[in-house]
Scaffold this motif. Structure first.
Motif, short mmCIF file in Angstrom:
data_model
loop_
_atom_site.label_atom_id
_atom_site.label_comp_id
_atom_site.label_asym_id
_atom_site.label_seq_id
_atom_site.Cartn_x
_atom_site.Cartn_y
_atom_site.Cartn_z
N SER A 252 -9.06 31.82 -28.15
CA SER A 252 -8.33 30.42 -28.37
C SER A 252 -7.60 29.89 -27.48
O SER A 252 -7.33 28.78 -27.59
CB SER A 252 -7.82 30.68 -29.74
OG SER A 252 -6.66 31.47 -29.50
N THR A 253 -7.17 30.59 -26.60
CA THR A 253 -6.05 29.94 -25.53
C THR A 253 -6.86 30.05 -24.12
O THR A 253 -6.18 29.17 -23.08
CB THR A 253 -4.82 31.06 -25.49
OG1 THR A 253 -5.23 32.20 -24.87
CG2 THR A 253 -4.17 30.84 -26.77
N GLY A 254 -7.76 30.70 -23.84
CA GLY A 254 -8.59 30.86 -22.62
C GLY A 254 -7.43 31.87 -21.57
O GLY A 254 -7.84 31.85 -20.50
N LYS A 255 -6.47 32.46 -22.05
CA LYS A 255 -5.74 33.40 -21.30
C LYS A 255 -6.32 34.69 -21.45
O LYS A 255 -7.21 35.01 -22.57
CB LYS A 255 -4.33 33.38 -21.66
CG LYS A 255 -3.52 32.06 -21.82
CD LYS A 255 -2.23 31.97 -22.27
CE LYS A 255 -1.59 30.82 -22.37
NZ LYS A 255 -0.19 30.75 -22.81
N THR A 256 -5.86 35.84 -20.82
CA THR A 256 -6.22 37.17 -20.88
C THR A 256 -5.55 37.75 -22.08
O THR A 256 -4.02 37.89 -22.29
CB THR A 256 -5.84 37.98 -19.73
OG1 THR A 256 -6.42 37.14 -18.58
CG2 THR A 256 -6.32 39.33 -19.96
N GLY A 257 -6.12 38.42 -23.02
CA GLY A 257 -5.49 39.33 -24.25
C GLY A 257 -4.68 40.49 -23.75
O GLY A 257 -5.92 40.99 -22.89
N VAL A 258 -3.92 41.01 -24.35
CA VAL A 258 -3.25 42.27 -23.88
C VAL A 258 -3.14 42.95 -24.92
O VAL A 258 -2.38 42.42 -25.90
CB VAL A 258 -2.06 42.15 -22.79
CG1 VAL A 258 -1.62 43.40 -22.42
CG2 VAL A 258 -2.63 41.31 -21.68
N VAL A 259 -3.57 44.32 -25.03
CA VAL A 259 -3.33 45.35 -26.14
C VAL A 259 -2.56 46.68 -25.61
O VAL A 259 -3.14 46.99 -24.56
CB VAL A 259 -4.57 45.34 -27.21
CG1 VAL A 259 -5.58 46.01 -26.22
CG2 VAL A 259 -4.05 46.18 -28.25
N PHE A 260 -1.62 47.23 -26.33
CA PHE A 260 -1.26 48.30 -26.09
C PHE A 260 -1.44 49.44 -27.17
O PHE A 260 -1.53 49.17 -28.24
CB PHE A 260 0.34 48.34 -25.99
CG PHE A 260 0.96 47.62 -24.77
CD1 PHE A 260 0.45 47.27 -23.75
CD2 PHE A 260 2.39 47.50 -24.93
CE1 PHE A 260 0.87 46.55 -22.68
CE2 PHE A 260 3.21 46.86 -23.84
CZ PHE A 260 2.38 46.36 -22.71
N SER A 261 -1.81 50.50 -26.68
CA SER A 261 -1.72 51.59 -27.62
C SER A 261 -1.11 53.04 -27.14
O SER A 261 -1.20 53.21 -25.93
CB SER A 261 -3.25 51.83 -28.12
OG SER A 261 -3.79 52.83 -27.38
N THR A 262 -1.09 54.18 -27.84
CA THR A 262 -0.50 55.37 -27.71
C THR A 262 -2.05 56.20 -27.26
O THR A 262 -3.25 55.60 -27.39
CB THR A 262 0.30 56.05 -28.62
OG1 THR A 262 0.67 57.19 -28.17
CG2 THR A 262 -0.58 56.23 -29.86
N SER A 263 -1.87 57.41 -27.13
CA SER A 263 -2.98 58.39 -26.81
C SER A 263 -3.87 58.53 -28.04
O SER A 263 -3.46 58.33 -29.15
CB SER A 263 -2.53 59.72 -25.91
OG SER A 263 -1.63 60.17 -27.03
N GLY A 264 -4.77 59.44 -27.94
CA GLY A 264 -5.44 60.10 -29.02
C GLY A 264 -6.05 58.95 -30.05
O GLY A 264 -6.78 57.94 -29.36
N PRO A 265 -5.74 59.01 -31.20
CA PRO A 265 -6.39 58.19 -32.23
C PRO A 265 -6.01 56.74 -32.10
O PRO A 265 -6.46 55.77 -32.33
CB PRO A 265 -5.72 58.69 -33.51
CG PRO A 265 -4.61 59.50 -33.12
CD PRO A 265 -4.87 60.03 -31.74
#
Length: 552
Positions: free
Chosen positions: A64-77
């Motif tokens: 919707s913005t034309g920008k790069t989406g960024v997502v964080f997560s921890t390890s494993g599941p």
């Protein structure tokens, strides 16, 4: 200057003007989240109910913005919960950077608690991925992730960082974003050849896809349509690129496309395919696709040329670049008889439903009547998705967000959250079905926590509608595991989350509920009880052609 690995993550995000991330913390990511605390005035983190919701939110934000989406997560599941969201972005060529944290390097390969080789898991569904177990490599890996996500055919990149790297310290030097590789080059001779074919044809059709949106080539597309007087049809990924009211807009193509679009392809002498890949939902029978036409394919990804349909002429390049080079060589033409012939096929296919009080087409049209042209529409996957693609009055690019390639049920609510956060000044409407919504309605708590005024319209027919439709038509009405009859009270569930809920059985009740929803500063769910026998039509079966189209 000295920085920890976690601080380097934040600094590289700032280098790329990232101020919004989605995610969910955990043990292996504690150092990163501790650094995030100190950068919270510059980088805003939105925690979701589930990592999959975070990945879809980053995706919806990017679309919707034309920008790069960024997502964080921890390890494993935590990391594996991103997989469906990453695959969704990959199939639809959405730029995303997923940053995961793994166990410390000395624990890798020991089946440590929450250890997973997420780079191995995601190798087939990312453009590239990095495993960083040395702090000296971290900044470059992150910078290259943003570069790769955005150059050529866009897509997701994953960077997995061991916990010891997030704690270690090294020298950090600020850097501008890496330059993107130049677009593929094409020759003037190729342009001349394509221009000559277009100038000489008599029954041309433009068929375009998400590559037009990705390259911001809407203006060039419009100029080609008007200058050469060519009718156009589009894939679901390109809904909104040309205005729904444009007289040369033939509508959606493919399995559930319009009669006009599919007949035009069948009768054309030239098909100009722009930024599209001839998926099996468009070219259902590749050997009989556009049987009377020469086919020109223009796409930035060389691997898509001749992959699904054999074509006659091709240019590998960015669609905007190619169109800009092509337009000066295109002659002013009129194809009046041809345009009149194919647009005459336009008609609405309706399913007779005696006694039906609330029809999908009517509630979608009512939604459009009560909202403006800047509204962003988001869908999950199923019948409601196709009704929305068919009946929403599309006006703008980046305003219809849906999972096209992967067909991800549960995509919608997370994507709507990302779209609303990225576009706080716009109205976001989320169309879903009871089957899809059950998959990720836990993100209701996210919408409430951030007071996002997303209106969710649930088309509740108590069945898995699209599969139920196929079982009706092709499987002798063997309704194996598609009649759900769940007792979920969506109004009460909405209220339990802290949202507002309405239930309606008639069009008048829906209009009343929707008008109230527009005045509420927060998420609203509107349950719309529709008949399970509603159908998405037209419909061309797998492997079929226009001759096999089902219209009633």
């Amino acid at each position: 200057m000295k920085r920890t690995g976690s601080q380097i993550v934040m600094e590289v995000l700032l280098e790329h003007n990232v101020d919004t991330v989605f995610g969910y913390p955990g043990g292996a990511a504690l150092n990163v989240y501790d650094a995030l605390y100190d950068y919270s005035d510059k980088i805003h983190h939105y925690i979701t109910a589930h990592e999959q919701g975070a990945a879809h939110a980053a995706d919806g934000y990017a679309r919707s913005t034309g920008k790069t989406g960024v997502v964080f997560s921890t390890s494993g599941p935590g990391a594996t919960n991103l997989v469906t969201g990453i695959a969704t972005a990959y199939m639809d060529s959405i730029p995303m950077v997923a940053i995961t944290c793994n166990v410390s390097d000395n624990m890798i390969g020991r089946d440590s608690f929450q250890e997973i080789s997420i780079t191995g898991v995601t190798l087939p569904i990312t453009k590239h991925n990095y495993f960083v177990n040395k702090i000296e490599n971290l900044a470059d890996a992150l910078r290259n992730a943003f570069r790769i996500a955005n150059e050529g055919r866009k897509g997701p990149v994953l960077v997995d960082i061991t916990k010891d790297v997030t704690a270690a310290t090294t020298d950090y030097t600020p850097h501008k974003p890496l330059p993107l590789e130049p677009h593929p080059k094409f020759t003037e001779a190729q342009i001349d050849q394509i221009a000559k074919i277009i100038n000489e044809c008599k029954r041309p059709v433009i068929y375009f896809g998400g590559g037009i949106e990705a390259s911001n080539a809407r203006e060039e597309l419009y100029e080609l349509i008007q200058k050469a007087d060519i009718p156009a049809t589009y894939t679901m990924m390109a809904a909104g690129v040309i205005d729904c009211d444009d007289p040369k807009n033939l509508g959606l193509i493919g399995m559930h496309g319009t009669i006009a679009a599919n007949k035009a392809i069948d009768q054309a002498d030239l098909v100009i395919a722009l930024g599209t890949r001839f998926s099996d939902r468009v070219a259902l029978n590749p050997k009989r696709f556009a049987p009377k036409a020469a086919i020109i394919q223009i796409d930035i990804d060389a691997s898509e040329i001749n992959k699904n349909v054999l074509i006659n002429y091709s240019i590998v390049g960015d669609t905007k670049d190619v169109l800009q080079a092509l337009l000066p060589k295109i002659e002013e033409r009129k194809h009046t008889d041809w345009v009149e012939q194919v647009t005459a096929y336009q008609k609405t296919v309706r399913v007779p439903m005696e006694g039906a009080k609330l029809r999908p087409k009517e509630l979608i049209e009512a939604t459009c009547d009560l909202t403006d042209k800047d509204t962003i529409y988001v869908t999950d996957v199923g019948q409601h998705q196709m009704w929305a693609a068919q009946y929403v009055r599309h006006h703008k690019t980046h305003h219809f967000l849906t999972s096209g390639g992967l067909g991800t049920m549960g995509f919608g609510y997370g994507a709507a959250i990302g779209a609303q956060i990225g576009n706080p000044d716009k109205r976001v409407i989320h169309f879903t079905g009871d089957g899809s919504f059950h998959m990720n309605m836990n993100e209701g708590c996210t919408a409430v926590s951030y007071n996002l005024p997303i209106i969710t319209i649930i088309m509740d027919n108590k069945v898995l509608g699209m599969v139920y439709q196929w079982q009706t038509v092709f499987y002798n009405k063997h309704y194996s595991q598609t009649v759900l009859n769940r007792k979920t009270d969506f109004v009460k569930v909405a209220e339990g989350f802290g949202a507002t809920g309405f239930a309606c059985n008639t069009l008048d009740e829906f209009k009343e509920a929707f008008q109230k929803a527009l005045k509420i500063n927060g998420p609203v769910w509107i349950e719309c009880n529709i008949d399970k026998e509603e159908r998405v039509l037209p419909m061309i079966p797998n492997g079929g052609t226009i001759d096999d189209m089902i219209t009633d």
